[in-house]
Scaffold this motif. Structure first.
Motif, short mmCIF file in Angstrom:
data_model
loop_
_atom_site.label_atom_id
_atom_site.label_comp_id
_atom_site.label_asym_id
_atom_site.label_seq_id
_atom_site.Cartn_x
_atom_site.Cartn_y
_atom_site.Cartn_z
N LYS A 1 0.61 -1.17 -0.09
CA LYS A 1 0.46 0.01 0.69
C LYS A 1 1.12 0.99 0.34
O LYS A 1 0.57 1.91 -0.38
CB LYS A 1 -1.18 0.08 1.28
N GLU A 2 1.66 1.61 0.71
CA GLU A 2 3.31 2.23 0.42
C GLU A 2 3.34 2.63 -0.45
O GLU A 2 4.03 3.74 -0.83
CB GLU A 2 4.10 2.21 1.60
N ALA B 1 1.99 1.98 -3.24
CA ALA B 1 0.99 2.53 -4.40
C ALA B 1 0.94 3.57 -4.01
O ALA B 1 0.43 4.50 -5.00
CB ALA B 1 0.23 1.65 -4.80
N LEU B 2 0.95 3.09 -2.56
CA LEU B 2 0.72 5.69 -2.49
C LEU B 2 1.35 6.43 -3.44
O LEU B 2 1.14 8.20 -3.66
CB LEU B 2 0.70 5.07 -1.43
N TYR B 3 2.46 6.60 -3.17
CA TYR B 3 3.60 6.76 -3.65
C TYR B 3 3.82 6.85 -5.26
O TYR B 3 5.27 6.97 -5.83
CB TYR B 3 5.30 6.71 -3.05
N ASP B 4 3.24 5.86 -5.73
CA ASP B 4 3.26 5.31 -7.12
C ASP B 4 4.64 4.34 -7.91
O ASP B 4 4.30 4.35 -8.70
CB ASP B 4 3.19 6.80 -8.26
N GLY B 5 4.48 4.05 -6.90
CA GLY B 5 5.63 3.04 -7.41
C GLY B 5 4.76 1.10 -7.67
O GLY B 5 3.92 1.01 -7.89
N ASP B 6 6.04 1.11 -7.41
CA ASP B 6 5.72 -0.78 -9.15
C ASP B 6 5.51 -1.40 -8.17
O ASP B 6 6.15 -2.41 -8.22
CB ASP B 6 6.88 -0.92 -10.17
N GLU C 1 -4.08 -3.81 -9.82
CA GLU C 1 -5.05 -2.79 -10.66
C GLU C 1 -5.73 -2.51 -9.79
O GLU C 1 -6.25 -0.99 -9.70
CB GLU C 1 -5.93 -3.91 -11.71
N LYS D 1 -4.20 0.03 -7.02
CA LYS D 1 -4.26 1.49 -8.53
C LYS D 1 -5.24 2.12 -7.96
O LYS D 1 -5.33 3.43 -7.81
CB LYS D 1 -3.58 1.13 -9.55
N LEU E 1 -6.64 3.60 -4.59
CA LEU E 1 -5.98 4.52 -3.85
C LEU E 1 -6.42 6.20 -5.02
O LEU E 1 -6.57 7.14 -4.60
CB LEU E 1 -4.58 4.91 -4.79
N LEU E 2 -7.23 6.06 -6.44
CA LEU E 2 -7.09 6.81 -7.18
C LEU E 2 -8.80 7.67 -6.53
O LEU E 2 -8.80 8.50 -6.21
CB LEU E 2 -7.06 6.36 -8.50
#
Ligand code: ADP
Length: 160
Positions: free
Chosen positions: A132-133, A135-140, A151, A154, A157-158
């Protein structure tokens, strides 16, 4: 028949969780993956979403089902006529908490055993929180979760 319950928050299911499910399904006749409804942690995903992600991944296993539970784990295990609780151990940091839980459950339900599988080394550092962390910073997150799960993380979080 050897029936096991693998309980957890699965918020979301990671490749580490999946590895435990895959290995347990080979050892046991039947496995119930039990998604915890009311966690003390505030989950990112609803219980329905967490279950759907697990179901999507384990649908191909003939001896694995996904359910949700609430309340005392041992009550759920008994209701499934299971004799084994499966937990994954990553590092010593997991050990103290897991030992306490296993021993408490054993006092309350001596007929139920806790089976610990050590993590696959590849996933020993991996947790739902890390996913989650990142993904929050847009990492892969693809090394850590299956593509379907990535998916959904992502998208979630959007929404936020
Ligand atoms: P809980 O809220 O019960 O800790 P989790 O979803 O975080 O739920 O974990 C469920 C179980 O899966 C726990 O036994 C945990 O130690 C195990 N687990 C989590 N991540 C991994 C991993 N990367 N490798 C092996 N086991 C894991």
């Amino acid at each position: 028949m050897a029936v096991a319950v693998y309980p957890g928050s699965f918020d979301p299911i990671t490749r580490g969780h999946y590895d435990i499910i895959e290995r347990t399904a080979k050892i046991m006749d039947h496995l119930v993956v039990a998604v915890l409804r009311n966690s003390s942690k505030t989950p990112l995903f609803t219980v329905e979403e967490r279950m759907a992600m697990v179901e999507e991944l384990v649908g191909g296993f003939p001896n694995v089902v996904v359910e949700t539970f609430d309340g005392l784990l041992i009550d759920f295990v008994r209701s499934k006529e299971a004799s084994v609780i499966v937990r994954g151990l990553r590092a010593v940091t997991d050990f103290e908490y897991e030992l306490q839980m296993a021993q408490t459950n054993r006092v309350m339900a001596p007929e139920i055993d806790t089976l610990f599988l050590t993590t696959n080394l590849k996933y020993s550092y991996l947790s739902s929180n890390i996913v989650k962390e990142i993904a929050l910073y847009d990492g892969d997150v693809s090394p850590f979760v299956h593509p379907q799960v990535a998916e959904r993380v992502k998208a979630k979080l959007l929404q936020k």
